[in-house]
Design a protein around this motif. Structure first.
Motif, mmCIF file in Angstrom:
data_model
loop_
_atom_site.group_PDB
_atom_site.id
_atom_site.type_symbol
_atom_site.label_atom_id
_atom_site.label_comp_id
_atom_site.label_asym_id
_atom_site.label_seq_id
_atom_site.Cartn_x
_atom_site.Cartn_y
_atom_site.Cartn_z
ATOM 1 N N LEU A 115 70.262 58.315 60.493
ATOM 2 C CA LEU A 115 68.769 58.813 60.871
ATOM 3 C C LEU A 115 67.402 57.993 61.317
ATOM 4 O O LEU A 115 67.606 56.304 62.171
ATOM 5 N N GLY A 116 67.993 59.109 62.474
ATOM 6 C CA GLY A 116 66.743 59.140 63.214
ATOM 7 C C GLY A 116 65.382 58.675 63.239
ATOM 8 O O GLY A 116 64.401 59.816 62.741
ATOM 9 N N ALA A 117 64.506 57.503 63.400
ATOM 10 C CA ALA A 117 63.664 57.438 62.802
ATOM 11 C C ALA A 117 62.108 56.801 63.554
ATOM 12 O O ALA A 117 62.624 56.053 64.009
ATOM 13 N N GLY A 118 61.096 57.350 63.562
ATOM 14 C CA GLY A 118 59.822 57.166 64.462
ATOM 15 C C GLY A 118 57.972 57.183 63.685
ATOM 16 O O GLY A 118 58.633 57.273 62.393
ATOM 17 N N ALA A 119 57.600 55.974 64.444
ATOM 18 C CA ALA A 119 56.338 56.176 63.494
ATOM 19 C C ALA A 119 55.645 56.776 62.843
ATOM 20 O O ALA A 119 54.281 56.956 62.394
ATOM 21 N N GLY A 120 55.489 57.900 65.188
ATOM 22 C CA GLY A 120 55.227 59.047 64.648
ATOM 23 C C GLY A 120 53.451 58.598 65.555
ATOM 24 O O GLY A 120 53.037 57.902 65.325
ATOM 25 N N PRO A 179 73.212 54.690 58.891
ATOM 26 C CA PRO A 179 72.730 53.767 59.645
ATOM 27 C C PRO A 179 71.705 54.373 60.010
ATOM 28 O O PRO A 179 70.974 56.138 59.874
ATOM 29 N N ILE A 180 70.480 53.751 61.139
ATOM 30 C CA ILE A 180 68.894 54.143 61.271
ATOM 31 C C ILE A 180 68.772 53.410 62.321
ATOM 32 O O ILE A 180 68.975 52.471 63.029
ATOM 33 N N ALA A 181 68.567 54.753 63.421
ATOM 34 C CA ALA A 181 68.122 54.290 64.711
ATOM 35 C C ALA A 181 66.774 54.242 64.844
ATOM 36 O O ALA A 181 66.539 55.510 64.245
ATOM 37 N N ILE A 182 66.569 53.977 65.523
ATOM 38 C CA ILE A 182 64.495 53.551 65.601
ATOM 39 C C ILE A 182 64.294 54.190 66.448
ATOM 40 O O ILE A 182 64.849 54.189 67.447
ATOM 41 N N GLY A 199 70.329 50.527 65.145
ATOM 42 C CA GLY A 199 70.383 51.400 66.508
ATOM 43 C C GLY A 199 69.397 51.670 67.420
ATOM 44 O O GLY A 199 68.021 51.749 67.246
ATOM 45 N N TRP A 200 68.958 52.666 68.254
ATOM 46 C CA TRP A 200 67.728 52.906 68.755
ATOM 47 C C TRP A 200 67.763 54.504 69.715
ATOM 48 O O TRP A 200 68.872 55.119 70.022
ATOM 49 N N CYS A 201 67.197 55.029 69.485
ATOM 50 C CA CYS A 201 67.006 56.474 70.347
ATOM 51 C C CYS A 201 65.880 56.909 71.350
ATOM 52 O O CYS A 201 64.636 56.743 70.601
ATOM 53 N N GLY A 202 65.964 57.634 72.705
ATOM 54 C CA GLY A 202 64.632 57.428 72.980
ATOM 55 C C GLY A 202 64.525 59.278 73.078
ATOM 56 O O GLY A 202 65.253 60.014 72.570
ATOM 57 N N ALA A 203 63.227 59.200 74.025
ATOM 58 C CA ALA A 203 62.599 60.683 73.965
ATOM 59 C C ALA A 203 63.362 61.391 75.429
ATOM 60 O O ALA A 203 62.478 62.441 75.465
ATOM 61 N N GLY A 204 63.856 60.834 76.386
ATOM 62 C CA GLY A 204 64.049 61.486 77.852
ATOM 63 C C GLY A 204 63.795 60.004 79.033
ATOM 64 O O GLY A 204 62.017 59.951 78.646
ATOM 65 N N ASN A 205 64.657 59.774 79.589
ATOM 66 C CA ASN A 205 64.114 58.220 80.478
ATOM 67 C C ASN A 205 64.745 58.394 81.511
ATOM 68 O O ASN A 205 66.119 59.343 81.722
ATOM 69 N N SER A 206 64.150 58.414 82.485
ATOM 70 C CA SER A 206 65.196 57.904 83.512
ATOM 71 C C SER A 206 66.003 57.160 83.434
ATOM 72 O O SER A 206 65.790 56.278 83.540
ATOM 73 N N PRO A 207 66.540 56.800 84.512
ATOM 74 C CA PRO A 207 68.436 56.063 84.798
ATOM 75 C C PRO A 207 67.447 54.582 84.823
ATOM 76 O O PRO A 207 66.908 53.329 83.949
ATOM 77 N N GLU A 208 66.239 54.522 85.394
ATOM 78 C CA GLU A 208 65.729 52.790 85.692
ATOM 79 C C GLU A 208 64.937 52.306 84.275
ATOM 80 O O GLU A 208 65.294 51.335 83.952
#
Length: 293
Positions: A115-120, A179-182, A199-208
């Motif tokens: 489950l990748g979950a976000g607050a919206g 598992p729940i990834a935030i 865990g954590w999941c991103g929305a697209g980031n630069s390497p930095e």
């Protein structure tokens, strides 16, 4: 730290997804990602957090199939590949219902679901469902607690700020914890991931940016006394994922990255065979060379 490679299915024709799932599995991907919105209002405030102008990368015509039905359909067509929502807007929903859907999906997919979950961010969605937007963060935290209780099986009760029930049971319970990834890069989201998430999941980031986020997560997890627990960080990048970058991120705790939606990589009008070719190329140029990083 072996990198896992995920293919995003966002914005794609839903009817192609079972075959895309089979081909992704064949090509050597570890997982598939679906994005979710329950609906898209015709008019909404542009509060999207990951673009300059606050406009999200979708329109009223973009397909968003129900995530659980979609993942179950893809799971039925595959045997190994895993699935993650990036992200399911958890606080829009009731935890007893979400727990049930996910436990059933875990059963039919042989525990291949995260489950990748976000607050919206879209208040209008909350208004339409009659759910308070302001308290979504606190409710999110309590929902995680409620769902984990229900997933243990047997009668459980809960007496919290938002949810209250006498001993109840949901059967069948998952045979392994789900598992729940935030998702999200805000202070609150990173804290939630570090203190409550698996865990954590991103929305697209630069390497930095990704490096900074991974360092923050490591610090916050240490402060919470959780640095030795398993933690999966799926880190989509906004540039080519070359081996040096992936090695650096892997050393900082990244466990996965994402091949972008096909609408970006081969264009919104690409044929299914062009999409399959794109996955094979990603496997050849990114997955194979990085299998040992």
């Amino acid at each position: 730290n072996t990198m896992q490679f995920w293919q995003s299915t966002a914005f794609n024709d839903p009817l192609e997804l079972p075959q895309i799932a089979q081909e992704a599995e064949k090509a050597g991907f570890d997982g598939l990602i679906v994005s979710e919105h329950l609906m898209v209002p015709e008019k909404f405030k542009p509060n999207y957090l990951y673009s300059e102008d606050g406009q999200p990368p979708f329109t009223i015509d973009t397909p968003f199939p129900d995530p659980w039905v979609c993942l179950a359909t893809m799971a039925a067509a595959t045997s190994r590949i895993r699935f993650c929502t990036l992200v399911h807007i958890l606080p829009l929903h009731h935890p007893v219902e979400v727990a049930k859907s996910l436990a059933t999906l875990a059963l039919y997919s042989d525990n291949r679901v995260v489950l990748g979950a976000g607050a919206g961010w879209m208040k209008e969605e909350f208004d339409i469902l009659g759910v308070d937007f302001k308290t979504r963060g606190r409710r999110f935290n309590e929902m995680i607690e409620v769902m984990r209780k229900l997933w243990q099986g047997g009668p459980v009760e809960h007496h919290g700020e938002f949810f209250e029930f006498p001993p109840i049971a949901q059967s069948p319970a998952p045979t392994k914890p789900i598992p729940i990834a935030i998702g999200g890069a805000s202070k609150a989201a990173l804290k939630r991931a570090a203190t409550l998430g698996d865990g954590w999941c991103g929305a697209g980031n630069s390497p930095e940016e990704a490096e900074e986020i991974l360092r923050k997560l490591a610090t916050l997890r240490k402060e919470a006394g959780r640095e030795h627990e398993e933690f999966n960080a799926i880190v989509p990048l906004t540039c080519e994922p070359d081996p040096d970058v992936l090695k650096r991120l892997s050393d900082l705790g990244a466990t996965g990255t994402v091949s972008y939606p096909f609408s970006y990589t081969v264009g919104p009008d690409a044929t299914l065979s062009q999409k399959i070719d794109a996955m094979k190329q990603f496997a050849e140029y990114v997955i194979e060379p990085n299998r040992d990083t």
